[in-house]
Write a protein that holds these residues in place. Structure first.
Motif, PDB file in Angstrom:
ATOM      1  N   SER A  19       0.502   0.317  14.461  1.00 14.25           N
ATOM      2  CA  SER A  19       1.060   0.807  13.199  1.00 14.25           C
ATOM      3  C   SER A  19       0.045   1.661  12.457  1.00 14.25           C
ATOM      4  O   SER A  19       0.409   2.655  11.818  1.00 14.25           O
ATOM      5  CB  SER A  19       1.513  -0.366  12.329  1.00 14.25           C
ATOM      6  OG  SER A  19       0.410  -1.142  11.889  1.00 14.25           O
ATOM      7  N   ARG A  20      -1.235   1.303  12.532  1.00 11.52           N
ATOM      8  CA  ARG A  20      -2.268   2.114  11.882  1.00 11.52           C
ATOM      9  C   ARG A  20      -2.356   3.491  12.529  1.00 11.52           C
ATOM     10  O   ARG A  20      -2.541   4.503  11.849  1.00 11.52           O
ATOM     11  CB  ARG A  20      -3.617   1.409  11.960  1.00 11.52           C
ATOM     12  CG  ARG A  20      -3.776   0.249  10.992  1.00 11.52           C
ATOM     13  CD  ARG A  20      -5.223  -0.220  10.963  1.00 11.52           C
ATOM     14  NE  ARG A  20      -5.414  -1.270   9.985  1.00 11.52           N
ATOM     15  CZ  ARG A  20      -5.277  -2.561  10.244  1.00 11.52           C
ATOM     16  NH1 ARG A  20      -4.944  -2.952  11.468  1.00 11.52           N
ATOM     17  NH2 ARG A  20      -5.463  -3.459   9.305  1.00 11.52           N
ATOM     18  N   ARG A  21      -2.258   3.543  13.846  1.00 13.71           N
ATOM     19  CA  ARG A  21      -2.311   4.829  14.534  1.00 13.71           C
ATOM     20  C   ARG A  21      -1.125   5.716  14.166  1.00 13.71           C
ATOM     21  O   ARG A  21      -1.229   6.944  14.190  1.00 13.71           O
ATOM     22  CB  ARG A  21      -2.347   4.607  16.047  1.00 13.71           C
ATOM     23  CG  ARG A  21      -3.631   3.944  16.538  1.00 13.71           C
ATOM     24  CD  ARG A  21      -3.654   3.838  18.049  1.00 13.71           C
ATOM     25  NE  ARG A  21      -4.887   3.219  18.513  1.00 13.71           N
ATOM     26  CZ  ARG A  21      -5.185   3.040  19.803  1.00 13.71           C
ATOM     27  NH1 ARG A  21      -4.340   3.438  20.735  1.00 13.71           N
ATOM     28  NH2 ARG A  21      -6.325   2.461  20.139  1.00 13.71           N
ATOM     29  N   LEU A  22      -0.006   5.082  13.853  1.00 18.85           N
ATOM     30  CA  LEU A  22       1.185   5.834  13.463  1.00 18.85           C
ATOM     31  C   LEU A  22       1.218   6.130  11.976  1.00 18.85           C
ATOM     32  O   LEU A  22       2.174   6.733  11.479  1.00 18.85           O
ATOM     33  CB  LEU A  22       2.437   5.051  13.865  1.00 18.85           C
ATOM     34  CG  LEU A  22       2.648   4.854  15.370  1.00 18.85           C
ATOM     35  CD1 LEU A  22       3.864   3.964  15.630  1.00 18.85           C
ATOM     36  CD2 LEU A  22       2.818   6.193  16.077  1.00 18.85           C
ATOM     37  N   GLY A  23       0.187   5.696  11.247  1.00 16.25           N
ATOM     38  CA  GLY A  23       0.101   5.983   9.829  1.00 16.25           C
ATOM     39  C   GLY A  23       0.756   4.972   8.927  1.00 16.25           C
ATOM     40  O   GLY A  23       0.988   5.244   7.746  1.00 16.25           O
ATOM     41  N   PHE A  24       1.066   3.793   9.465  1.00 14.26           N
ATOM     42  CA  PHE A  24       1.678   2.741   8.655  1.00 14.26           C
ATOM     43  C   PHE A  24       0.687   1.595   8.523  1.00 14.26           C
ATOM     44  O   PHE A  24       0.702   0.649   9.300  1.00 14.26           O
ATOM     45  CB  PHE A  24       2.975   2.232   9.293  1.00 14.26           C
ATOM     46  CG  PHE A  24       4.023   3.291   9.441  1.00 14.26           C
ATOM     47  CD1 PHE A  24       4.817   3.649   8.365  1.00 14.26           C
ATOM     48  CD2 PHE A  24       4.204   3.943  10.647  1.00 14.26           C
ATOM     49  CE1 PHE A  24       5.782   4.623   8.499  1.00 14.26           C
ATOM     50  CE2 PHE A  24       5.160   4.923  10.790  1.00 14.26           C
ATOM     51  CZ  PHE A  24       5.957   5.271   9.716  1.00 14.26           C
ATOM     52  N   ALA A  25      -0.200   1.720   7.544  1.00 15.07           N
ATOM     53  CA  ALA A  25      -1.221   0.698   7.357  1.00 15.07           C
ATOM     54  C   ALA A  25      -0.618  -0.530   6.702  1.00 15.07           C
ATOM     55  O   ALA A  25       0.005  -0.427   5.644  1.00 15.07           O
ATOM     56  CB  ALA A  25      -2.370   1.234   6.497  1.00 15.07           C
ATOM     57  N   SER A  46       0.814  -1.199   0.000  1.00 17.71           N
ATOM     58  CA  SER A  46       0.000   0.000   0.000  1.00 17.71           C
ATOM     59  C   SER A  46       0.851   1.255   0.000  1.00 17.71           C
ATOM     60  O   SER A  46       0.479   2.260  -0.583  1.00 17.71           O
ATOM     61  CB  SER A  46      -0.924   0.002   1.224  1.00 17.71           C
ATOM     62  OG  SER A  46      -0.159  -0.107   2.422  1.00 17.71           O
ATOM     63  N   ASP A  47       2.016   1.192   0.663  1.00 17.05           N
ATOM     64  CA  ASP A  47       2.834   2.389   0.682  1.00 17.05           C
ATOM     65  C   ASP A  47       3.534   2.617  -0.642  1.00 17.05           C
ATOM     66  O   ASP A  47       4.100   3.675  -0.864  1.00 17.05           O
ATOM     67  CB  ASP A  47       3.855   2.335   1.826  1.00 17.05           C
ATOM     68  CG  ASP A  47       4.584   1.006   1.882  1.00 17.05           C
ATOM     69  OD1 ASP A  47       5.355   0.821   2.821  1.00 17.05           O
ATOM     70  OD2 ASP A  47       4.368   0.179   0.976  1.00 17.05           O
ATOM     71  N   ASP A  78       0.043   4.227  -2.829  1.00 19.92           N
ATOM     72  CA  ASP A  78      -0.820   5.308  -2.387  1.00 19.92           C
ATOM     73  C   ASP A  78      -0.658   6.563  -3.227  1.00 19.92           C
ATOM     74  O   ASP A  78      -1.577   7.359  -3.367  1.00 19.92           O
ATOM     75  CB  ASP A  78      -0.528   5.645  -0.912  1.00 19.92           C
ATOM     76  CG  ASP A  78      -1.079   4.575   0.021  1.00 19.92           C
ATOM     77  OD1 ASP A  78      -0.663   4.555   1.190  1.00 19.92           O
ATOM     78  OD2 ASP A  78      -1.923   3.779  -0.428  1.00 19.92           O
TER      79      ASP A  78
END
Length: 322
Positions: free
Chosen positions: A198-204, A39-40, A43
């Motif tokens: 990781s989602r909270r830190l922006g790394f989905a 995803s990264d 995006d």
């Protein structure tokens, strides 16, 4: 007498084949028509209609921007020509437009031209001939793992490698099963907590692969949980822990901890389809399994743990959205 050179060659061939499959599977489309890149990596990629494409026609809409395709212009900026400025809302309401969604199933609505001739419903993946039903994807994974595992087992037989070198022994099975279950549940919980953080830190994390293989029927779930996942866990543990650590440490007189580090890196790289974050997480998971194998000397423990981590990922996501 054991031919360790021949077995090392068999192991290397299987490892190269697996890593090659993992590398090339990055670009294979999933059931929703989206490639299996992380995803990264994707995006920032937005597909736009070509200049000569008709409005509401066959322009490609990227799945990641399905809800954000309306352009926002500054108050002082000149508006683009009408034939080049088609909003997402217009695409949804145009009777003659082809809807583009990221859903796995195509739209139930059928586009109709001016002659009232029905056309085949179109989804993002319709033009991708490599799309296949979920149960076929699961079967493909199961067969490929079985073939590679069979080739590795043949190599062990041909080279005369004793099964004990792989950590296979009939003694104390209940204790090994219990250790495997406890480790598998613990790893799943840690993985879920890490994924939430990781989602909270922006790394989905890239979950496209899991979503692609998630069954839609009871038969598919049986195929996944009873056939595919046991084969995956069994083969990967046989290769990355049993062969690369257990057998080679015995045959080549190399430290099992050094081989544990090497096999964990290879294990992470072997999961390229899960994206960069998935490679790191899987590599760490692989090292925990490798350390457990070195400490217990049991392949059964890590196979059970590996299977439970995979199975709980699918079941937990399906039942609770975890």
């Amino acid at each position: 007498m054991t031919d360790w050179a021949a077995f090392t060659g068999f192991t290397g061939l299987v490892l190269v084949a697996l890593l090659s499959f993992a590398y090339f599977s990055r670009g294979l489309p999933h059931g929703d028509g989206v490639s299996a890149f992380s995803s990264d990596d994707s995006d920032s990629r937005v597909s736009t209609p070509s200049d000569d494409a008709p409005a509401g026609g066959d322009g490609v809409v990227d799945a990641d921007t399905d809800e954000a395709t309306v352009s926002h212009l500054d108050d002082g900026a000149a508006s683009p020509p009408d034939d080049e400025a088609v909003s997402h809302a217009a695409l949804r309401t145009d009777d003659h437009a082809t809807p583009h969604t990221g859903d796995t199933e195509p739209s139930a609505e059928t586009s109709v031209d001016h002659d009232s001739t029905p056309t085949h419903p179109v989804s993002d993946g319709d033009s991708l001939p490599t799309d296949m039903p979920t149960y076929l994807l699961i079967a493909n994974v199961a067969v490929s793992q079985a073939v590679l595992g069979g080739f590795l087992a043949f190599g062990a037989w041909y080279a005369g490698v004793p099964v004990s070198a792989f950590g296979l022994s009939p003694g104390d099975v209940p204790t090994k099963l219990g250790l495997g279950v406890a480790l598998g549940v613990a790893l799943y919980v840690v993985n879920r907590v890490g994924s939430s953080l990781s989602r909270r830190l922006g790394f989905a994390p890239d979950e496209a692969l899991r979503e692609t293989l998630t069954p839609e029927t009871p038969t598919g779930w049986v195929l996944l949980l009873v056939v595919a996942l046991p084969l995956i866990a069994g083969f990967e543990e046989l290769l990355f822990r049993g062969a690369l650590i257990g057998a080679l440490s015995v045959g080549l007189d190399v430290s099992p901890w050094f081989l544990a580090a090497v096999s964990s890196v290879a294990f992470g790289v072997g999961h390229t389809a899960q994206g960069r974050l998935g490679i790191v997480v899987t590599g760490l998971l692989g090292f925990v399994l490798a350390a457990t194998f070195v400490l217990t000397g049991s392949l059964l423990v890590v196979v059970v743990a590996h299977y439970l981590v995979n199975a709980l990922e699918f079941v937990g996501n399906e039942l609770f959205g975890w």
